[in-house]
Write a protein that holds these residues in place. Structure first.
Motif, PDB file in Angstrom:
ATOM      1  N   GLU A 162       0.823  -1.215   0.000  1.00  0.00           N
ATOM      2  CA  GLU A 162       0.000   0.000   0.000  1.00  0.00           C
ATOM      3  C   GLU A 162       0.851   1.257   0.000  1.00  0.00           C
ATOM      4  O   GLU A 162       0.517   2.239  -0.679  1.00  0.00           O
ATOM      5  N   ASP A 206       0.798   4.355  -2.790  1.00  0.00           N
ATOM      6  CA  ASP A 206       0.710   5.780  -2.452  1.00  0.00           C
ATOM      7  C   ASP A 206       1.877   6.554  -3.063  1.00  0.00           C
ATOM      8  O   ASP A 206       1.698   7.641  -3.629  1.00  0.00           O
ATOM      9  N   PRO A 255      -5.539   4.558  -9.063  1.00  0.00           N
ATOM     10  CA  PRO A 255      -6.320   4.207  -7.868  1.00  0.00           C
ATOM     11  C   PRO A 255      -6.748   5.485  -7.147  1.00  0.00           C
ATOM     12  O   PRO A 255      -5.907   6.321  -6.812  1.00  0.00           O
ATOM     13  N   GLN A 256      -8.041   5.636  -6.920  1.00  0.00           N
ATOM     14  CA  GLN A 256      -8.545   6.932  -6.480  1.00  0.00           C
ATOM     15  C   GLN A 256      -8.341   7.207  -4.986  1.00  0.00           C
ATOM     16  O   GLN A 256      -8.159   8.368  -4.592  1.00  0.00           O
ATOM     17  N   ASP A 257      -8.353   6.212  -4.145  1.00  0.00           N
ATOM     18  CA  ASP A 257      -8.080   6.471  -2.724  1.00  0.00           C
ATOM     19  C   ASP A 257      -6.651   6.977  -2.534  1.00  0.00           C
ATOM     20  O   ASP A 257      -6.446   7.993  -1.842  1.00  0.00           O
ATOM     21  N   PRO A 258      -5.639   6.322  -3.118  1.00  0.00           N
ATOM     22  CA  PRO A 258      -4.285   6.886  -3.033  1.00  0.00           C
ATOM     23  C   PRO A 258      -4.184   8.274  -3.659  1.00  0.00           C
ATOM     24  O   PRO A 258      -3.457   9.126  -3.159  1.00  0.00           O
ATOM     25  N   GLU A 288      -6.525  10.593  -3.764  1.00  0.00           N
ATOM     26  CA  GLU A 288      -7.089  11.565  -2.826  1.00  0.00           C
ATOM     27  C   GLU A 288      -6.133  11.825  -1.668  1.00  0.00           C
ATOM     28  O   GLU A 288      -6.002  12.967  -1.215  1.00  0.00           O
ATOM     29  N   ARG A 289      -5.467  10.781  -1.202  1.00  0.00           N
ATOM     30  CA  ARG A 289      -4.486  10.986  -0.125  1.00  0.00           C
ATOM     31  C   ARG A 289      -3.333  11.845  -0.625  1.00  0.00           C
ATOM     32  O   ARG A 289      -2.838  12.726   0.095  1.00  0.00           O
ATOM     33  N   ARG A 340      -6.766  17.988  -9.555  1.00  0.00           N
ATOM     34  CA  ARG A 340      -8.124  17.467  -9.414  1.00  0.00           C
ATOM     35  C   ARG A 340      -8.937  17.782 -10.672  1.00  0.00           C
ATOM     36  O   ARG A 340      -9.722  16.943 -11.146  1.00  0.00           O
TER      37      ARG A 340
END
Length: 322
Positions: free
Chosen positions: A250, A254, A294-297, A299-300, A314
């Motif tokens: 993970e 990131d 990957p959208q969660d990474p 956003e982080r 964005r």
């Protein structure tokens, strides 16, 4: 058993204006156990003549010639097939080694007993010299490669992907699985180094700076050209993200997504060197890459950019989503 202790791979395309310095350092660093493999990538200047003369002063020098210009990735892949050594490193044709640099690097990798070792380097701009350090606090200490990815907002060894700033143990690393991506005329070293960090076991950083990197003077270098190959960082970033996702690490994902976004921001700030058509292509391809990431990474990663960069990145992602 390999015939040599160390192989040095050099890809050269129209490097005649700079070869005198690199060849002089090769002659100085030559000794029994060092294999030099130079690929002349269809040069049209004095590169071939200089390499022919160098054979008289550089022992164990092999010169390979591409009939057509294939690029640095294909040239390095060709050189790999000639490697007959325990350890491997690289030299760019317009750079050079300081005295005993290779000897000290070999001593370090043997002493630290790791898969590969990294070092600092010296940036040369005219008469100016500047030290560039590997962004890694642990020095002279072996550590797992998996611990090298760091945290968002902090620089790590994955921000320092210079293949020539390292020596690699081919008894521990399977070179046949480390092909450079020939679709990338620039940035092909980035996915190559990521594969090492994802699949090798151990590494270390040593405080040596005897690699001299010539900055911004070689106008034939594709990284300086501001042409379509400047956008190869996008393909390289997509490959890196895929490698990180496949690894299941993970923190690596990131880091990969943040790195891709950082490079987009970097190139957008310098897009005036590109033609209007290439500026549009940069934004189009960057938008597609960010939408597919990957959208969660993602956003982080957005949280560590400043407000203006965050809005641009964005906006590009949203444009890519259609």
């Amino acid at each position: 058993m390999p015939a040599h202790e160390l192989a040095v791979v050099i890809a050269a395309h129209n490097a005649g204006a700079f070869l005198r310095t690199s060849l002089a350092s090769m002659a100085r660093e030559s000794r029994d156990g060092v294999q030099w493999i130079v690929v002349d990538d269809a040069s049209t200047d004095t590169t071939a003549e200089q390499l022919e003369r160098a054979a008289a002063t550089v022992p164990h020098l092999t010169v390979l010639t591409n009939e057509t210009n294939l690029g640095v990735a294909a040239s390095r892949n060709r050189a790999h097939r000639e490697v007959d050594a325990r350890y491997l490193t690289y030299l760019d044709a317009d750079d050079w080694y300081g005295p005993r640099h290779l000897e000290r690097m070999l001593e370090a990798i043997r002493r630290l007993d790791v898969d590969f070792v990294r070092c600092d380097h010296t940036i040369v701009s005219g008469i100016d010299r500047q030290l560039s350090r590997v962004p890694e606090m642990r020095r002279e200490v072996a550590h797992p490669t998996a611990s090298s990815f760091g945290f968002l907002g902090e620089r790590s060894a994955l921000n320092y992907l210079y293949i020539w700033a390292g020596v690699y143990d081919l008894e521990r690393i399977d070179l046949s699985r480390l092909e450079f991506d020939t679709s990338l005329w620039t940035a092909s070293d980035r996915p190559w180094m990521w594969q090492l960090y994802l699949h090798a076991e151990s590494t270390a950083v040593v405080p040596l700076n005897g690699y001299f990197y010539r900055k911004s003077t070689n106008q034939t270098a594709l990284t300086q050209a501001g042409n379509v190959h400047t956008l190869d960082f996008i393909g390289a970033s997509e490959s890196i993200t895929a490698l990180a996702v496949a690894s299941g690490n993970e923190r690596a994902v990131d880091r990969a997504v943040h790195s891709a976004m950082f490079l987009v921001d970097f190139h957008l700030e310098r897009e005036t060197r590109l033609s209007p058509e290439l500026r549009a292509l940069l934004r189009e391809r960057a938008a597609d890459m960010l939408a597919a990431a990957p959208q969660d990474p993602l956003e982080r990663a957005l949280t560590v950019f400043d407000g203006p960069a965050r809005r641009v990145l964005r906006g590009l992602r949203d444009k890519g989503r259609g």
